[in-house]
Enzyme design. Structure first.
Site, PDB file in Angstrom:
ATOM      1  N   PRO A   1       0.820  -1.216   0.000  1.00 27.66           N
ATOM      2  CA  PRO A   1       0.000   0.000   0.000  1.00 27.66           C
ATOM      3  C   PRO A   1       0.856   1.270   0.000  1.00 27.66           C
ATOM      4  O   PRO A   1       0.336   2.361  -0.241  1.00 27.66           O
ATOM      5  CB  PRO A   1      -0.832  -0.124   1.277  1.00 27.66           C
ATOM      6  CG  PRO A   1      -0.178  -1.184   2.098  1.00 27.66           C
ATOM      7  CD  PRO A   1       0.583  -2.056   1.170  1.00 27.66           C
TER       8      PRO A   1
ATOM      9  N   GLU B   1       2.535  -6.661   8.720  1.00 26.65           N
ATOM     10  CA  GLU B   1       2.456  -5.196   8.724  1.00 26.65           C
ATOM     11  C   GLU B   1       3.391  -4.524   7.729  1.00 26.65           C
ATOM     12  O   GLU B   1       3.365  -3.314   7.559  1.00 26.65           O
ATOM     13  CB  GLU B   1       2.720  -4.647  10.126  1.00 26.65           C
ATOM     14  CG  GLU B   1       1.723  -5.116  11.177  1.00 26.65           C
ATOM     15  CD  GLU B   1       0.275  -4.816  10.795  1.00 26.65           C
ATOM     16  OE1 GLU B   1      -0.017  -3.645  10.478  1.00 26.65           O
ATOM     17  OE2 GLU B   1      -0.547  -5.754  10.805  1.00 26.65           O
TER      18      GLU B   1
ATOM     19  N   ARG C   1      -3.771  -8.633 -20.643  1.00 28.01           N
ATOM     20  CA  ARG C   1      -4.648  -8.086 -21.691  1.00 28.01           C
ATOM     21  C   ARG C   1      -3.850  -7.396 -22.787  1.00 28.01           C
ATOM     22  O   ARG C   1      -4.332  -7.222 -23.889  1.00 28.01           O
ATOM     23  CB  ARG C   1      -5.628  -7.061 -21.110  1.00 28.01           C
ATOM     24  CG  ARG C   1      -6.592  -7.619 -20.105  1.00 28.01           C
ATOM     25  CD  ARG C   1      -7.486  -6.511 -19.572  1.00 28.01           C
ATOM     26  NE  ARG C   1      -8.274  -5.867 -20.612  1.00 28.01           N
ATOM     27  CZ  ARG C   1      -9.350  -6.397 -21.166  1.00 28.01           C
ATOM     28  NH1 ARG C   1      -9.774  -7.576 -20.766  1.00 28.01           N
ATOM     29  NH2 ARG C   1      -9.993  -5.755 -22.109  1.00 28.01           N
TER      30      ARG C   1
ATOM     31  N   ASP D   1     -10.280  -0.368 -24.592  1.00 29.71           N
ATOM     32  CA  ASP D   1     -10.616  -0.320 -23.174  1.00 29.71           C
ATOM     33  C   ASP D   1     -10.594   1.121 -22.669  1.00 29.71           C
ATOM     34  O   ASP D   1      -9.842   1.944 -23.162  1.00 29.71           O
ATOM     35  CB  ASP D   1      -9.576  -1.086 -22.334  1.00 29.71           C
ATOM     36  CG  ASP D   1      -9.722  -2.591 -22.446  1.00 29.71           C
ATOM     37  OD1 ASP D   1     -10.697  -3.050 -23.049  1.00 29.71           O
ATOM     38  OD2 ASP D   1      -8.852  -3.285 -21.913  1.00 29.71           O
TER      39      ASP D   1
HETATM   40 CL1  6GU Z   1      -0.307  -3.949  -3.209  1.00 28.37          CL
HETATM   41  N1  6GU Z   1      -0.882  -4.606  -0.715  1.00 28.37           N
HETATM   42  C1  6GU Z   1      -1.587  -4.481   0.415  1.00 28.37           C
HETATM   43  N2  6GU Z   1      -1.284  -5.254   1.459  1.00 28.37           N
HETATM   44  N3  6GU Z   1      -2.579  -3.618   0.555  1.00 28.37           N
HETATM   45  C2  6GU Z   1      -2.868  -2.867  -0.514  1.00 28.37           C
HETATM   46  C3  6GU Z   1      -2.170  -2.937  -1.711  1.00 28.37           C
HETATM   47  C4  6GU Z   1      -1.162  -3.838  -1.787  1.00 28.37           C
HETATM   48  N4  6GU Z   1      -2.682  -2.055  -2.577  1.00 28.37           N
HETATM   49  C5  6GU Z   1      -3.667  -1.461  -1.916  1.00 28.37           C
HETATM   50  N5  6GU Z   1      -3.777  -1.926  -0.664  1.00 28.37           N
END
Ligand code: 6GU
Length: 234
Positions: free
Chosen positions: A89, A116, A154, A169
């Protein structure tokens, strides 16, 4: 195009890889996918892949040794070292231009984390490209890795039945807006009819309607997209 997925949960990919479009692409030799369990690179007797962070705090993080050694070994099994992607994230948000850049590689290594986060030295040693699929937190990178695979294949020539379909797309080939509405049969359902212009046979009028509809939909649904990028370039 070849994918190497590095994960603690390779089983999560079995169902997805057997899915029709991907399975066909694999059978036809257009796409290759290999799964690697990071736990196989642990050397301690408990096979630990995570640990508490120094300094305390809640949660566990992925350990450096198994991850780095897994990536190095998997890399070395193939002549092309590939492009390493860390799913987190904390990464750059995935969008269609990023998918197009990823699809230009012949080999992608997708490193999925759990817990984490990662020992920071994993980043320092491996210098991966860090990718996030959106501003929310998943339990691990696996679902995000499937999103990356799904979007990139794709763009691999020959994977889609119809050679043209990915060019049209939403967001692709320089288009940033949404696609127009589509209406197959029946002509009428529960009193809802197909716009007359689509039945007219007038190809220029149809093209104009589709362009206008795509622009209108993008304005209404995605006011966040810059106005000059809302027009459908086809
Ligand atoms: Cl790539 N990993 C995790 N754990 N949470 C996420 C993510 C990735 N992308 C958005 N949230």
């Amino acid at each position: 195009m070849r994918f190497d997925v590095l994960t603690l949960f390779p089983e999560m990919f079995q169902g997805y890889l057997g899915q029709s479009l991907l399975r066909l692409a694999i059978e036809r030799g257009l796409v290759e996918a290999a799964l690697h369990n990071i736990r196989d690179w642990t050397r301690d007797k408990h096979h630990s892949v995570d640990d508490r962070p120094f300094g305390g705090g809640p949660g566990m993080v992925m350990k450096v040794e198994p991850v780095v050694e897994c990536v190095e070994d998997v890399r070395a099994r193939h002549p092309d070292p590939g492009h390493l992607v860390l799913l987190t994230p904390q990464g750059r948000r995935l969008d269609q231009p990023a998918v197009e850049r990823l699809a230009a590689h012949r080999r992608l290594l997708l490193l999925c984390g759990r817990y984490e986060g990662f020992d920071e030295r994993i980043r320092e040693i491996l210098e991966p490209e860090e990718i996030s699929i959106g501003d929310y937190v998943l339990n691990g990178g696996e679902v995000a890795a499937m999103v990356v695979i799904d979007a990139t294949i794709r763009l691999v020539p020959g994977v889609l039945g119809d050679e043209d379909s990915s060019r049209f797309d939403s967001f692709s080939g320089g288009r940033r807006g949404l696609e127009c509405a589509h209406y197959p049969r029946p002509r009428e359902y529960r009193g809802l009819t197909v716009p007359n212009v689509l039945l007219s046979g007038d190809h220029e009028a149809i093209a104009r309607w589709r362009e206008q509809d795509a622009r209108r939909r993008t304005e209404r649904r995605r006011p966040d997209l810059p106005a000059d990028e809302r027009s459908a370039e086809r």
